[in-house]
Design an enzyme around this catalytic site. Structure first.
Site, PDB file in Angstrom:
ATOM      1  N   GLU A 168      -1.839   3.733  -6.359  1.00  0.00           N
ATOM      2  CA  GLU A 168      -1.041   3.443  -7.560  1.00  0.00           C
ATOM      3  C   GLU A 168      -1.298   4.428  -8.699  1.00  0.00           C
ATOM      4  OE1 GLU A 168      -1.700  -0.743  -8.242  1.00  0.00           O
ATOM      5  OE2 GLU A 168      -0.643  -1.297  -6.407  1.00  0.00           O
ATOM      6  N   GLU A 227       1.733  -1.593   0.536  1.00  0.00           N
ATOM      7  CA  GLU A 227       1.087  -2.805   0.007  1.00  0.00           C
ATOM      8  C   GLU A 227       2.155  -3.660  -0.652  1.00  0.00           C
ATOM      9  OE1 GLU A 227      -2.493  -2.277  -2.421  1.00  0.00           O
ATOM     10  OE2 GLU A 227      -1.780  -3.892  -3.730  1.00  0.00           O
TER      11      GLU A 227
END
Length: 524
Positions: free
Chosen positions: A207, A324
């Protein structure tokens, strides 16, 4: 054929009656209103293809001290403390044969690896509110890495490992600048190869794309770092086949950032991974309403479509993965993300992502938080585990264009059947009182196979115990699914149904219908 079909518009009706239909009116238990509908499946060619091992789950780094909204839901589910000797855990992974497992998460960019070249103390994460993500740097001891790989080998898992991409970078006002210091990661990769541990893919960072979560890396610098990882893998795995995949960026989709990344990265990544938490924060009291709202579910299609377009424009052979996806961020919501109702969101995500040529979909998490496929404390499978296992066993690689006519509350997806002839249709009924009587219409089908004495359709009906959407107990064809005292995953037995009858989808239920005697060009 004489079928009553509730459709909007005379033109659709005239079109549908020209097709071949499977199923006529049949007797069944009525539950409230009954709606008749049609599942229209185009069988000339597939619209996308997924990996055989499309279903993937994650294991995270969060220590027991990880808390959200005053509740600590991670227990001992970390890569550093998970009980690898638990029989249910082993059997749950083995049942997929294989299950992709992605090792990573928020803290992965604060992990160092305790190899012989590492000169720092190998200490665990410690809670510290002044640190990014409220934890200090942590370390993966090689002893624990050995234990994890022993488990993965026994379980038949395919491992994706997320590397620390912030090593060597300076963080200023949330921006991480400077080149990746790959020395510790390269040492770790060499240790892994030296010990003959099989890694399916190496992923760089978590991220960090777009605005980032905690920190962000500019697209051009990140592309350079991925190129460095590619060179390391090519060098360390010289003479070894197959080489692991290079996976990036493992973050939330940002069209501008992804465009720039592709322009700079060339052919460095094999897989472009992105994360999805489209339901909002786990503390939201309206999660169930969002899950049961078809319009809300449709909202994520734009992400899949936009990423597919960027990949196609890039001219590379990179494939899209969801690396994810937990639905609701900050560990999910107890009795929602670990209950039956979540299977409507989860299976819809699997179906939708496959339509847009996503090859693999990694669920956050296998165990841990309130969105684990397994209960964090007992390891007993939550409802979504069985949903994932049925998908894995029934939905083949080839995705077929599918439309449902009759009600907007039905979500419908079709794949060529897995490891057998025919097709598998997935139907999700988001309505609380309407039973749907679904006939199947096939376009571009061939004469069906006929097997004497064998029912043509096998159905798997999933419902919640006592029809309670927030139940953590799921029924398959009316029977409770649970592990036995030895920790064995129960068999998933179908209901055999006469193919002349429609598929009955009860309120708030999920149906997988495998029709083996259908012959479509797309599935040959």
């Amino acid at each position: 054929m004489g079928c009553e079909i509730r459709l909007v518009g005379l033109c659709i009706w005239m079109y549908l009656i020209s097709l071949s239909f499977i199923g006529v009116d049949g007797e069944y238990e009525r539950r409230g209103e009954v709606v008749k509908g049609v599942v229209l499946v185009h069988g000339k060619s597939s619209i996308a293809k997924i990996d055989d091992d499309f279903v993937c789950a994650t294991l995270d780094w969060w220590p027991p001290q990880k808390c959200d909204y005053g509740k600590c839901s991670w227990g001992h589910a970390s890569l550093l403390n998970l009980d690898l000797n638990n029989k249910i855990l082993l059997n749950a992974v083995k049942a997929f044969s294989p299950l992709k497992i992605r090792l990573g998460g928020t803290l992965q960019d604060k992990v160092i690896y305790g190899t012989e070249d590492n000169r720092q103390l190998c200490t665990p994460f410690v809670w510290n509110s002044s640190e990014m993500f409220s934890f200090t740097q942590g370390c993966l001891p090689m002893r624990r890495w050995d234990e994890l790989n022993s488990f993965f080998q026994k379980a038949g898992a395919k491992v994706i490992f997320g590397l620390n991409a912030l090593a060597g970078k300076s963080i200023n006002s949330g921006s991480a600048v400077g080149p990746w210091n790959y020395a510790n990661a390269e040492s770790f990769i060499r240790y892994t190869v030296r010990n003959k541990y099989t890694i399916h893919g190496w992923e760089l960072g978590n991220e960090l794309c777009g605005n980032g979560i905690g920190a962000s890396v500019a697209a051009d610098q990140y592309a350079s770092d991925v190129y460095t990882l590619r060179n390391i893998v090519e060098n360390v795995y010289r003479g070894i086949r197959p080489k692991p995949l290079i996976i990036a960026p493992g973050g939330f989709f940002d069209a501008n950032w992804f465009d720039k990344f592709f322009n700079k990265s060339g052919k460095s990544p094999d897989v472009v991974s992105h994360h999805i938490y489209n339901l909002g924060p786990g503390v939201d009291d309206h999660l169930t309403e969002k899950i049961l709202d078809p319009s809300y579910l449709d909202g994520e299609a734009n992400t899949f479509s936009s990423l597919r377009s960027i990949i196609r424009r890039s001219g590379t052979s990179a494939k899209a993965w969801v690396g994810e996806a937990g639905g609701a961020y900050n560990s999910g919501h107890h009795l929602v993300s670990d209950a039956f109702v979540y299977s409507f969101w989860y299976l819809d995500q699997l179906g939708m992502s496959a339509v847009y040529d996503t090859k693999t979909y990694c669920r956050q998490s296998l165990i841990g938080g309130n969105y684990g496929l397994l209960n964090t404390d007992t390891f007993i499978p939550n409802p979504d585990y069985y949903s994932a296992l049925l998908w894995h066993r029934l939905m083949g690689r080839r995705v077929l264009f599918t439309t449902f006519y009759g009600t907007k509350k039905i979500r419908a997806y079709t794949h060529c059947a897995k490891e057998s002839q025919g097709i598998t249709i997935l139907l999700l009924n988001l309505d609380n009182s309407t039973t749907v009587q679904a006939n199947v219409a096939l376009k571009f089908n061939k004469p069906p196979h006929s097997t004497v004495g064998e029912p043509a359709r096998r159905e798997y009906h999933l419902t919640a115990k006592d029809r309670d959407l927030h139940s953590q107990t799921v029924l398959l064809n009316g029977k409770i699914l649970t592990v036995n005292p030895d920790g064995d995953i129960p068999p998933l037995e179908p209901l055999y149904v006469d193919s002349s009858k429609p598929i009955i989808v009860d309120p708030f239920s999920i149906v997988f219908a495998h029709i083996p005697n259908v012959v479509l060009s797309a599935c040959e």
